[in-house]
Design a protein around this motif. Structure first.
Motif, PDB file in Angstrom:
ATOM      1  N   VAL A  26       0.837  -1.203   0.000  1.00 19.33           N
ATOM      2  CA  VAL A  26       0.000   0.000   0.000  1.00 19.33           C
ATOM      3  C   VAL A  26       0.873   1.253   0.000  1.00 19.33           C
ATOM      4  N   SER A  27       1.902   1.286   0.834  1.00 19.68           N
ATOM      5  CA  SER A  27       2.769   2.476   0.870  1.00 19.68           C
ATOM      6  C   SER A  27       3.523   2.639  -0.447  1.00 19.68           C
ATOM      7  N   LEU A  72       2.444   1.726  -3.445  1.00 18.46           N
ATOM      8  CA  LEU A  72       1.482   2.223  -4.435  1.00 18.46           C
ATOM      9  C   LEU A  72       1.276   3.728  -4.297  1.00 18.46           C
ATOM     10  N   TYR A  73       1.078   4.172  -3.070  1.00 18.45           N
ATOM     11  CA  TYR A  73       0.828   5.601  -2.859  1.00 18.45           C
ATOM     12  C   TYR A  73       2.081   6.456  -3.054  1.00 18.45           C
ATOM     13  N   THR A  74       3.233   5.973  -2.650  1.00 15.87           N
ATOM     14  CA  THR A  74       4.440   6.780  -2.863  1.00 15.87           C
ATOM     15  C   THR A  74       4.743   6.893  -4.359  1.00 15.87           C
ATOM     16  N   LEU A  82       2.431   6.904  -6.679  1.00 17.13           N
ATOM     17  CA  LEU A  82       1.429   7.857  -7.155  1.00 17.13           C
ATOM     18  C   LEU A  82       1.854   9.288  -6.835  1.00 17.13           C
ATOM     19  N   LEU A  83       2.367   9.516  -5.632  1.00 16.43           N
ATOM     20  CA  LEU A  83       2.833  10.860  -5.278  1.00 16.43           C
ATOM     21  C   LEU A  83       3.978  11.316  -6.180  1.00 16.43           C
ATOM     22  N   CYS A 103       5.594   3.486   7.723  1.00 14.94           N
ATOM     23  CA  CYS A 103       4.367   2.751   7.402  1.00 14.94           C
ATOM     24  C   CYS A 103       4.435   1.281   7.768  1.00 14.94           C
ATOM     25  N   HIS A 127      -3.701   3.704   3.821  1.00 14.28           N
ATOM     26  CA  HIS A 127      -4.590   4.102   2.728  1.00 14.28           C
ATOM     27  C   HIS A 127      -5.337   5.394   3.065  1.00 14.28           C
ATOM     28  N   PHE A 135      -2.862   8.516   3.057  1.00 19.52           N
ATOM     29  CA  PHE A 135      -2.453   8.955   1.712  1.00 19.52           C
ATOM     30  C   PHE A 135      -3.643   9.447   0.898  1.00 19.52           C
ATOM     31  N   GLN A 136      -4.772   8.776   1.038  1.00 13.49           N
ATOM     32  CA  GLN A 136      -5.967   9.207   0.312  1.00 13.49           C
ATOM     33  C   GLN A 136      -6.377  10.607   0.745  1.00 13.49           C
ATOM     34  N   ILE A 188      -3.895  13.150  -0.789  1.00 13.52           N
ATOM     35  CA  ILE A 188      -4.104  13.357  -2.225  1.00 13.52           C
ATOM     36  C   ILE A 188      -5.390  14.137  -2.467  1.00 13.52           C
TER      37      ILE A 188
END
Length: 107
Positions: A14-15, A17-19, A21-22, A75, A84, A87-88, A91
């Motif tokens: 999960v971390s 995926l979000y990093t 995306l960032l 994380c 999640h 980060f959600q 964003i």
């Protein structure tokens, strides 16, 4: 696989995926508005959302970009759902700031 180990794996996923995306958001938006303004917007969002989700306080921002290594470490001991939500929220707040900025330019 043991439950703790499985949750750690999920938290890492999960971390990651979000990093990632960032990073993509940084690259795309910095080309439009510049690194200095983007760093300011990220900093504002992190300060506001970091009050609720302390994992975001590990995120470091400068005009050179995002430093994400400490966030990934922070994380590892958190449940995937908490990562999640943090980060959600970050964003979502960033996109609110981008919208406000774009509205000011258009009007």
């Amino acid at each position: 696989m043991k439950e703790g180990r499985e949750e750690k794996f999920c938290s890492d996923l999960v971390s990651d995926l979000y990093t990632n995306l960032l990073k993509e958001i940084w690259e795309s938006v910095s080309a439009l508005i510049g690194e200095a303004i983007l760093a300011l917007l990220f900093d504002l969002a992190i300060r506001k959302i970091g009050e609720r989700y302390s994992l975001l306080n590990f995120l470091k921002v400068s005009e050179e970009g995002l430093a994400l290594e400490e966030v990934k470490k922070g994380c590892r001991n958190l449940p995937p759902a908490e990562i999640h939500r943090g980060f959600q929220s970050l964003i979502n707040h960033l996109f609110q700031l981008f919208s406000a900025l774009a509205e000011g330019v258009i009007n």
